[in-house]
Scaffold this motif. Structure first.
Motif, PDB file in Angstrom:
ATOM      1  N   THR A   1       1.175 -29.004 -14.825  1.00 45.98           N
ATOM      2  CA  THR A   1       0.603 -28.755 -13.421  1.00 45.98           C
ATOM      3  C   THR A   1      -0.536 -29.351 -13.245  1.00 45.98           C
TER       4      THR A   1
ATOM      5  N   TYR B   1      -2.591 -30.553  -9.486  1.00 46.50           N
ATOM      6  CA  TYR B   1      -3.974 -30.472  -9.058  1.00 46.50           C
ATOM      7  C   TYR B   1      -4.311 -31.878  -8.920  1.00 46.50           C
ATOM      8  N   ARG B   2      -4.029 -32.709  -9.658  1.00 52.41           N
ATOM      9  CA  ARG B   2      -4.610 -34.181  -9.664  1.00 52.41           C
ATOM     10  C   ARG B   2      -4.229 -34.797  -8.239  1.00 52.41           C
TER      11      ARG B   2
ATOM     12  N   ARG C   1      -4.620 -40.709 -12.266  1.00 55.60           N
ATOM     13  CA  ARG C   1      -5.431 -40.630 -13.471  1.00 55.60           C
ATOM     14  C   ARG C   1      -6.659 -41.547 -13.447  1.00 55.60           C
TER      15      ARG C   1
ATOM     16  N   GLN D   1       4.365 -23.564  -8.099  1.00 55.34           N
ATOM     17  CA  GLN D   1       4.558 -23.527  -9.587  1.00 55.34           C
ATOM     18  C   GLN D   1       5.487 -22.643 -10.160  1.00 55.34           C
TER      19      GLN D   1
ATOM     20  N   ARG E   1      -5.740 -23.486  -5.171  1.00 53.59           N
ATOM     21  CA  ARG E   1      -4.868 -22.600  -6.057  1.00 53.59           C
ATOM     22  C   ARG E   1      -3.681 -21.846  -5.361  1.00 53.59           C
TER      23      ARG E   1
ATOM     24  N   ARG F   1     -15.473 -31.418 -17.712  1.00 54.62           N
ATOM     25  CA  ARG F   1     -14.512 -30.653 -16.834  1.00 54.62           C
ATOM     26  C   ARG F   1     -14.025 -29.144 -17.381  1.00 54.62           C
TER      27      ARG F   1
ATOM     28  N   ARG G   1     -15.204 -21.127 -13.631  1.00 54.97           N
ATOM     29  CA  ARG G   1     -14.842 -20.977 -12.214  1.00 54.97           C
ATOM     30  C   ARG G   1     -14.513 -19.539 -12.131  1.00 54.97           C
TER      31      ARG G   1
ATOM     32  N   ARG H   1      -3.853 -24.609 -17.322  1.00 58.75           N
ATOM     33  CA  ARG H   1      -5.079 -23.899 -17.587  1.00 58.75           C
ATOM     34  C   ARG H   1      -4.706 -22.454 -17.421  1.00 58.75           C
ATOM     35  N   ASP H   2      -4.095 -21.961 -16.337  1.00 56.22           N
ATOM     36  CA  ASP H   2      -3.843 -20.681 -16.200  1.00 56.22           C
ATOM     37  C   ASP H   2      -2.407 -19.995 -16.235  1.00 56.22           C
TER      38      ASP H   2
ATOM     39  N   VAL I   1     -11.519 -33.674  -9.932  1.00 55.91           N
ATOM     40  CA  VAL I   1     -10.234 -32.632  -9.880  1.00 55.91           C
ATOM     41  C   VAL I   1     -10.775 -31.279 -10.054  1.00 55.91           C
ATOM     42  N   SER I   2     -11.517 -31.158 -10.928  1.00 58.86           N
ATOM     43  CA  SER I   2     -12.302 -29.630 -11.497  1.00 58.86           C
ATOM     44  C   SER I   2     -12.746 -28.973 -10.155  1.00 58.86           C
TER      45      SER I   2
END
Ligand code: DC
Length: 223
Positions: free
Chosen positions: A37, A41-42, A93, A118, A111, A177, A184, A138-139, A101-102
């Motif tokens: 994932t 986001y990237r 990348r 997703q 999101r 990052r 957040r 991450r989530d 990205v963050s």
């Protein structure tokens, strides 16, 4: 014991904590569809940058998101994102995307735009004849698939993680990052309750993969 025909494996953790290597290895070992994932986001970040949209300009982010169509293309065992029919390339990348990205990933609307996409990967995996889905991010265990059959949280010493990125030839401020991703408001990086936490600092990829594979094996009801 009843054998499960299809399982979902969630792997969360900070940058360079070992998620990609281990989830790819698990995908191969158990014939699971692999979904990275972070690459989604990237890809959205690279698209926003291409359109000249700043993460500080919420109205522009919203307008840009409204014009995008997200699709999936399965390449080998990986579920890759397509944005309005285009597959993102190596730019996702790049140093510029690493740095931005963050900031984009902290925007709730962005999101939300990725949420159903997703979750939909489980259907892509079923239809593709896979035995399950391994999704890293991450989530995943906290928000996307809180009921996943197996949930892992990988972590490692920040200095070791910087070294891993350097060995991969990348410039990536992993600690910075992580700081943004963990602080957040929406879906911060965290170890969700009940997740299996593994410190990968002093372990090889094979050692971490073997430990995770034993858990996945049990989830399939094979032992
Ligand atoms: O896994 P990665 O380092 O390629 O992820 C890039 C960024 O994407 C990461 O810094 C935060 C964001 N991300 C996220 O917010 N939620 C996810 N599930 C995956 C990634």
């Amino acid at each position: 014991m009843v054998k499960k025909p299809f399982i979902i494996v969630a792997i969360d953790g900070g940058a360079a904590s070992g998620k990609s290597s281990t989830s790819l290895a698990l995908g191969e070992r158990f014939h699971l569809l692999h979904s990275d994932t972070g690459s989604y986001y990237r890809a959205l970040t690279a698209e926003m940058m291409r359109l000249g949209v700043s993460p500080d300009d919420l109205a522009a982010v919203r307008a840009a998101l409204g014009g995008l169509r997200l699709g999936t293309r399965v390449v080998d065992r990986s579920a890759r994102i397509e944005i309005s029919g285009r597959q993102p390339g190596g730019e996702i990348r790049s140093r510029e995307v690493n740095d931005a990205v963050s900031h984009f990933a902290a925007i709730p609307e962005l999101r939300t735009a990725l949420l159903e996409f997703q979750r939909g990967q489980a259907d892509v995996a079923r239809k593709g004849g896979f035995r399950g889905l391994v999704m890293e991010g991450r989530d995943i265990g906290s928000v996307i698939f809180p009921d996943a059959d197996v949930r892992f949280f990988l972590h490692a010493d920040p200095k070791e993680r910087e070294r891993r990125r350097v060995r991969q030839g990348q410039h990536d401020r992993v600690a910075e990052r992580d700081r943004i991703d963990s602080s957040r408001k929406t879906a911060p990086l965290s170890c969700s309750e009940g997740a299996i936490s593994i410190d990968t600092t002093r372990l090889s990829i094979a050692e971490v993969t073997d430990a995770m594979a034993a858990v996945v094996d049990r989830a399939f009801g094979a032992s």
